[in-house]
Design a protein around this motif. Sequence first.
Motif, PDB file in Angstrom:
ATOM      1  N   UNK A 202      63.275  63.042  15.401  1.00 58.58           N
ATOM      2  CA  UNK A 202      64.847  63.213  15.425  1.00 58.58           C
ATOM      3  C   UNK A 202      65.512  64.236  14.042  1.00 58.58           C
ATOM      4  N   UNK A 203      66.691  65.508  14.185  1.00 58.82           N
ATOM      5  CA  UNK A 203      67.080  65.799  13.094  1.00 58.82           C
ATOM      6  C   UNK A 203      68.460  65.885  13.176  1.00 58.82           C
ATOM      7  N   UNK A 204      69.335  65.594  11.482  1.00 58.81           N
ATOM      8  CA  UNK A 204      70.458  65.614  11.774  1.00 58.81           C
ATOM      9  C   UNK A 204      71.175  65.766   9.406  1.00 58.81           C
ATOM     10  N   UNK A 205      71.658  66.680   9.709  1.00 61.10           N
ATOM     11  CA  UNK A 205      71.460  66.883   8.250  1.00 61.10           C
ATOM     12  C   UNK A 205      70.693  66.852   7.649  1.00 61.10           C
ATOM     13  N   UNK A 206      69.238  67.057   7.995  1.00 59.80           N
ATOM     14  CA  UNK A 206      68.879  67.345   6.928  1.00 59.80           C
ATOM     15  C   UNK A 206      68.336  65.849   7.188  1.00 59.80           C
ATOM     16  N   UNK A 207      68.346  65.139   7.224  1.00 57.60           N
ATOM     17  CA  UNK A 207      67.593  63.929   7.267  1.00 57.60           C
ATOM     18  C   UNK A 207      66.532  63.878   8.917  1.00 57.60           C
ATOM     19  N   UNK A 208      65.369  63.206   9.134  1.00 53.69           N
ATOM     20  CA  UNK A 208      64.358  63.866   9.597  1.00 53.69           C
ATOM     21  C   UNK A 208      64.217  62.109  10.327  1.00 53.69           C
ATOM     22  N   UNK A 209      64.109  61.912  11.619  1.00 54.88           N
ATOM     23  CA  UNK A 209      63.433  60.660  11.222  1.00 54.88           C
ATOM     24  C   UNK A 209      62.610  60.503  12.772  1.00 54.88           C
ATOM     25  N   UNK A 210      60.850  59.727  12.505  1.00 54.31           N
ATOM     26  CA  UNK A 210      59.924  60.100  13.401  1.00 54.31           C
ATOM     27  C   UNK A 210      59.997  58.898  13.885  1.00 54.31           C
ATOM     28  N   UNK A 211      59.955  58.688  15.250  1.00 54.66           N
ATOM     29  CA  UNK A 211      59.844  56.997  16.138  1.00 54.66           C
ATOM     30  C   UNK A 211      58.053  57.346  17.075  1.00 54.66           C
ATOM     31  N   UNK A 212      57.674  55.839  16.935  1.00 55.84           N
ATOM     32  CA  UNK A 212      56.425  55.528  16.651  1.00 55.84           C
ATOM     33  C   UNK A 212      56.937  55.097  18.419  1.00 55.84           C
ATOM     34  N   UNK A 213      56.137  55.489  19.551  1.00 51.51           N
ATOM     35  CA  UNK A 213      56.074  54.419  20.534  1.00 51.51           C
ATOM     36  C   UNK A 213      55.167  53.575  20.675  1.00 51.51           C
ATOM     37  N   UNK A 214      54.421  53.874  19.545  1.00 49.22           N
ATOM     38  CA  UNK A 214      53.742  51.695  18.871  1.00 49.22           C
ATOM     39  C   UNK A 214      52.770  51.839  20.272  1.00 49.22           C
ATOM     40  N   UNK A 215      51.755  50.750  19.261  1.00 54.50           N
ATOM     41  CA  UNK A 215      50.551  50.309  20.130  1.00 54.50           C
ATOM     42  C   UNK A 215      49.914  49.382  20.995  1.00 54.50           C
ATOM     43  N   UNK A 216      51.584  48.594  20.922  1.00 54.31           N
ATOM     44  CA  UNK A 216      51.045  47.205  21.708  1.00 54.31           C
ATOM     45  C   UNK A 216      52.756  47.282  22.209  1.00 54.31           C
ATOM     46  N   UNK A 217      52.710  46.256  23.193  1.00 54.85           N
ATOM     47  CA  UNK A 217      54.027  45.269  24.137  1.00 54.85           C
ATOM     48  C   UNK A 217      54.195  44.169  24.561  1.00 54.85           C
ATOM     49  N   UNK A 218      55.357  44.049  24.680  1.00 56.79           N
ATOM     50  CA  UNK A 218      56.129  42.432  24.518  1.00 56.79           C
ATOM     51  C   UNK A 218      56.568  42.393  25.808  1.00 56.79           C
ATOM     52  N   UNK A 219      56.737  43.542  26.800  1.00 51.13           N
ATOM     53  CA  UNK A 219      57.576  43.137  28.103  1.00 51.13           C
ATOM     54  C   UNK A 219      56.985  43.464  29.047  1.00 51.13           C
ATOM     55  N   UNK A 220      57.605  42.584  30.230  1.00 52.52           N
ATOM     56  CA  UNK A 220      56.804  42.952  31.702  1.00 52.52           C
ATOM     57  C   UNK A 220      56.879  44.157  32.595  1.00 52.52           C
ATOM     58  N   UNK A 221      57.651  45.173  31.489  1.00 54.12           N
ATOM     59  CA  UNK A 221      58.294  46.503  32.481  1.00 54.12           C
ATOM     60  C   UNK A 221      57.221  47.358  31.734  1.00 54.12           C
TER      61      UNK A 221
END
Length: 238
Positions: A202-221
Motif C-alpha cells: 500500500x502506498x500513500x504520500x511517499x510511505x509504503x506499507x507491506x502487509x504479510x498474510x502470515x504463517x499461522x492462524x488463530x481462528x476457526x474460519x
Amino acid sequence: MKRPFERTYLSVHSSKIKKPITIVQISDLHNRLYGNGQAQLLQAIREEHPDLIACTGDLFNRHDASEYENAFTLIRAIAGEIPTYVVEGNHEAALGTIGEQFLREISQMGATVLRNAAQPFKDVRVIGLKQRPTKAELLPLIRPDCFHLVLSHRPELFDLYVSCHVDLVLSGHAHGGQIRIGNLALLAPQQGLFPKYTSGLYEKNGTRMFVSKGLGDTVWVPRIHNPHELNIIHLLPR
C-alpha cells in the motif's frame, strides 16, 4: 505436493539506500511448526541469504500454550546467525507477564526486541513499535535523511505511519483477510468485514506499507485462496 507456504517478494528502491539489503519478514507464526525443528521454514529463510530478519508480531499464540516451544525453536536457530528484530503482536501483549518473559527469552537468544525504539542497520534506521503506538511515540524516533523501516504489527494504523513520513512499514495481523476472492478480503482483526489493509503493498504520500498474510492462524474460519506466506523484501538503490 501442496506447499506449506508461499514466498512473496517485494523490491523497494530508494536514493537513501546505497547497497542492497535483503530482509526476510516473519509474521503471525502463532506457534506453527513447519517440519521437524522448523526445518522447512529455516531452509526457506537460509536460501534467501537475508541480511536481516524482521519478525512483525504474534510469534506466539495465546490460545495454545502447549506449542510455545515452536516459536522459540525458530528464533533460537536464526537469531545467532542473522540479525533478527522482533516486535510484539497482540498475542504477546495479551499474554501479559508471560508475554514479557517470552520477549526477554527471545532477547537472550540473540534477537533484538524493539518496543517504541530504533536501531541503525547499514543504510536503514529500524524502528520497532509496541501495540497501538501514537504519533507522540513514533515521531521522536524519526531522523532526517534516514531510510526508516518500521516494524509494526498493526496495518490499520497506516495513516499514522504516513503522518510521520515513514519510508517503509512491515506489518501483519490481518491474516490476509482469511477468505479472498481476487483482491477482496473478507475479515481481519480490528478492521472487521471487508478490511482495507490485508495483503501486499500500500502506498500513500511517499510511505509504503507491506502487509504479510502470515504463517499461522488463530481462528476457526479457514483460509480460502489465501496461502500462508514468507516475505522477502529487497531494499535497493535507486
